[in-house]
Design a protein around this motif. Structure first.
Motif, mmCIF file in Angstrom:
data_model
loop_
_atom_site.group_PDB
_atom_site.id
_atom_site.type_symbol
_atom_site.label_atom_id
_atom_site.label_comp_id
_atom_site.label_asym_id
_atom_site.label_seq_id
_atom_site.Cartn_x
_atom_site.Cartn_y
_atom_site.Cartn_z
ATOM 1 N N ARG A 34 0.833 -1.210 0.000
ATOM 2 C CA ARG A 34 0.000 0.000 0.000
ATOM 3 C C ARG A 34 0.864 1.254 0.000
ATOM 4 O O ARG A 34 0.598 2.205 -0.736
ATOM 5 C CB ARG A 34 -0.941 -0.096 1.204
ATOM 6 C CG ARG A 34 -1.028 1.061 2.108
ATOM 7 C CD ARG A 34 -1.861 0.759 3.349
ATOM 8 N NE ARG A 34 -2.663 1.925 3.662
ATOM 9 C CZ ARG A 34 -3.700 1.936 4.476
ATOM 10 N NH1 ARG A 34 -4.086 0.834 5.076
ATOM 11 N NH2 ARG A 34 -4.367 3.025 4.698
ATOM 12 N N ALA A 38 1.213 3.803 -3.065
ATOM 13 C CA ALA A 38 0.737 5.165 -2.803
ATOM 14 C C ALA A 38 1.834 6.195 -3.060
ATOM 15 O O ALA A 38 1.539 7.319 -3.491
ATOM 16 C CB ALA A 38 0.231 5.275 -1.369
ATOM 17 N N MET A 43 -3.403 3.474 -6.017
ATOM 18 C CA MET A 43 -4.152 2.848 -4.930
ATOM 19 C C MET A 43 -3.994 1.336 -5.056
ATOM 20 O O MET A 43 -4.305 0.761 -6.097
ATOM 21 C CB MET A 43 -5.634 3.245 -5.053
ATOM 22 C CG MET A 43 -6.519 2.657 -3.979
ATOM 23 S SD MET A 43 -8.211 3.318 -4.062
ATOM 24 C CE MET A 43 -8.951 2.264 -5.313
ATOM 25 N N GLY A 73 -4.376 -0.757 0.911
ATOM 26 C CA GLY A 73 -4.920 0.572 1.118
ATOM 27 C C GLY A 73 -6.351 0.686 0.625
ATOM 28 O O GLY A 73 -6.954 1.753 0.716
ATOM 29 N N ALA A 74 -6.875 -0.410 0.095
ATOM 30 C CA ALA A 74 -8.245 -0.401 -0.423
ATOM 31 C C ALA A 74 -8.777 -1.829 -0.416
ATOM 32 O O ALA A 74 -8.013 -2.796 -0.483
ATOM 33 C CB ALA A 74 -8.284 0.153 -1.849
ATOM 34 N N LYS A 111 -9.585 2.549 1.545
ATOM 35 C CA LYS A 111 -10.635 3.024 0.649
ATOM 36 C C LYS A 111 -11.448 1.814 0.149
ATOM 37 O O LYS A 111 -11.005 0.679 0.281
ATOM 38 C CB LYS A 111 -10.020 3.769 -0.526
ATOM 39 C CG LYS A 111 -9.191 4.985 -0.078
ATOM 40 C CD LYS A 111 -8.653 5.741 -1.266
ATOM 41 C CE LYS A 111 -7.744 6.865 -0.794
ATOM 42 N NZ LYS A 111 -6.337 6.416 -0.649
ATOM 43 N N ASP A 323 -4.278 4.210 -12.214
ATOM 44 C CA ASP A 323 -4.247 4.753 -10.853
ATOM 45 C C ASP A 323 -4.617 3.737 -9.775
ATOM 46 O O ASP A 323 -4.664 4.074 -8.596
ATOM 47 C CB ASP A 323 -5.160 5.997 -10.750
ATOM 48 C CG ASP A 323 -6.602 5.714 -11.144
ATOM 49 O OD1 ASP A 323 -7.027 4.544 -11.070
ATOM 50 O OD2 ASP A 323 -7.316 6.667 -11.531
ATOM 51 N N THR A 324 -4.900 2.495 -10.171
ATOM 52 C CA THR A 324 -5.385 1.495 -9.215
ATOM 53 C C THR A 324 -4.814 0.124 -9.554
ATOM 54 O O THR A 324 -4.794 -0.260 -10.728
ATOM 55 C CB THR A 324 -6.931 1.397 -9.293
ATOM 56 O OG1 THR A 324 -7.495 2.674 -8.983
ATOM 57 C CG2 THR A 324 -7.480 0.348 -8.342
ATOM 58 N N PRO A 379 -2.933 10.748 -8.182
ATOM 59 C CA PRO A 379 -3.714 9.690 -7.544
ATOM 60 C C PRO A 379 -5.202 9.810 -7.832
ATOM 61 O O PRO A 379 -5.697 10.892 -8.142
ATOM 62 C CB PRO A 379 -3.443 9.896 -6.055
ATOM 63 C CG PRO A 379 -3.093 11.334 -5.919
ATOM 64 C CD PRO A 379 -2.472 11.762 -7.228
ATOM 65 N N ALA A 385 -2.978 7.553 1.536
ATOM 66 C CA ALA A 385 -3.402 6.166 1.286
ATOM 67 C C ALA A 385 -3.660 5.448 2.591
ATOM 68 O O ALA A 385 -3.105 5.754 3.594
ATOM 69 C CB ALA A 385 -2.340 5.422 0.508
#
Ligand code: G3I
Length: 385
Positions: A34, A38, A43, A73-74, A111, A323-324, A379, A385
């Motif tokens: 994460r 980040a 993410m 982080g998600a 997230k 971005d992910t 981001p 993050a």
């Protein structure tokens, strides 16, 4: 319930204990995935299932949650936000299982991604929706059911930063759009309506079309069908922000080799160039590396899985629009792939960054190295993050 400090200590121990002779010790990269992601504006997180992980209360589930808490982080619900999970019938909503995952994410400052407002594929509709009597005005009844669902779910989960609005509506074999009870009642405007309704109900969320097209031979029609769909969305002013590239990579879905050759890579880059050329972002939404056809030796298997994972992530991270990165599970113990397309030798598969005993594998190090090598980008969400 274990406290956060114990969770992190447990995960650190897992990271420090390589699974096999081929696994490296990566004390030199103590940061979590994460944090590494980040730092570049990406993410990083994972899918998490309510069953068996959240409900089990076993030592295994607790240890897995420790890995999740340390590395992610998600989160995204693996199944719990799908229609069959949320909708027992045409009027009711059952949010308990997804609520548990969302609460877990909040408690650990993660997230949420949302999967999915409409898996537009007849196989994944609840029976009641497939068999629904849409009455004398089928288009308006279908639109009423669809928009009520999307509004209610988006309003229930305002913390979702990115929604898979539509999942897998392009038939992989033909490239044509799939038909469901909803599209038979209201036509393919079902797709546009879903995006417009999601924009109204979740104005701050990234809106994604998510699918599993890849560079592999045999995916040409699938890629072309997805491209037609995206071009149609853009030309009609449909509010779509990103393409979700599921990224179930590796062998097993087809019987050809695990890698990808130069010609395939060129085709794949062309597809990604056209997608980003339309102004769309990219998200890796369901990353894992299938090892069905790799040799039995776990050292060899882990090495090849890590090498392909690294090559793929490096290529994808070249795109500043990405971005992910979401893993579709962080442990071989609970991956969906254990139950699908068995290996001929019957051995358990090793497609995720942690083994069945929650020890970090070379794939985890490959992911860390890919994030470290990546360029920074804007981001998805600018909060820490
Ligand atoms: O929870 C029930 C259990 O009560 C029952 O006894 C058992 C009997 O079959 O089924 C259990 O539900 C299963 C559920 O996973 C939870 O394990 C469903 O049958 C099974 O169909 C479901 O599979 C999921 C699949 O999507 C279909 O929803 C997988 O876990 C999940 O990993 C997979 O995820 C998909 C993404 O949503 C879209 N992209 C592809 C990806 C992999 O197929």
């Amino acid at each position: 319930m274990i406290d956060r400090r114990t969770l992190l200590a447990t995960a650190a121990a897992a990271i420090a204990a390589p699974a096999t002779a081929g696994a490296t010790s990566w004390s030199q990269t103590p940061s979590s995935l994460r944090e590494l992601a980040a730092a570049k504006g990406v993410m990083f997180g994972s899918a998490l299932p309510a069953q068996p992980v959240m409900a089990q209360g076993s030592a295994e589930a607790e240890t897995y949650l420790a890995v999740i808490a340390a590395e992610c982080g998600a989160l995204v619900c693996e199944n719990e936000m799908k229609w069959p999970a949320l909708r027992p019938n045409v009027t009711d909503f059952t949010f308990e299982r997804s609520d548990a995952i969302v609460a877990y994410a909040a408690a650990h400052e993660m997230k949420m991604r949302g999967h999915t407002l409409l898996w537009h594929h007849p196989q994944w509709f609840p029976d009641w929706l497939t068999n629904h009597d849409f009455g004398s005005r089928p288009a308006s009844e279908a639109e009423r059911i669809l928009t009520a669902h999307i509004r209610r779910v988006c309003e229930h989960y305002p913390q979702v930063v990115s929604w898979d609005v539509i999942n897998e509506t392009v038939d992989a074999d033909t490239g044509e759009l799939r038909e469901t009870s909803l599209s038979r009642a209201m036509g393919q405007s079902v797709l546009d309506v879903a995006f417009h309704t999601a924009r109204e109900a979740a104005p701050h969320a990234q809106l994604v079309y998510n699918d599993y097209m890849s560079w592999e031979a045999g995916h040409e029609r699938h890629r072309a069908g997805v491209m037609r769909l995206l071009e149609g969305f853009k030309s009609r002013g449909v509010p779509i922000d990103a393409l979700g590239v599921q990224s179930h990579i590796g062998s097993g879905n087809s019987d050809d080799s695990v890698g990808f050759d130069t010609a395939q890579e060129t085709e794949w880059r062309r597809f990604l160039d056209e997608t980003t050329g339309m102004g769309l972002k990219l998200a890796i939404t369901e990353f894992d590396v299938h090892d069905k056809n790799l040799p039995a030796d776990p050292v060899v298997r882990d090495r090849e899985v890590a090498a392909l994972g690294r090559r793929y992530l490096d290529l994808m991270l070249e795109y500043p629009q990405l971005d992910t990165v979401m893993a579709w599970g962080m442990t071989d113990r609970y991956t969906w792939l254990q139950g699908r397309w068995p290996r001929q030798d019957g051995l358990a598969k090793r497609p995720t960054p942690y083994d069945t005993d929650f020890r970090a594998k070379p794939l985890r190090q490959a992911m860390a190295a890919a994030f470290e090598a990546a360029a920074s980008r804007p981001p998805l969400v600018s909060a820490p993050a």
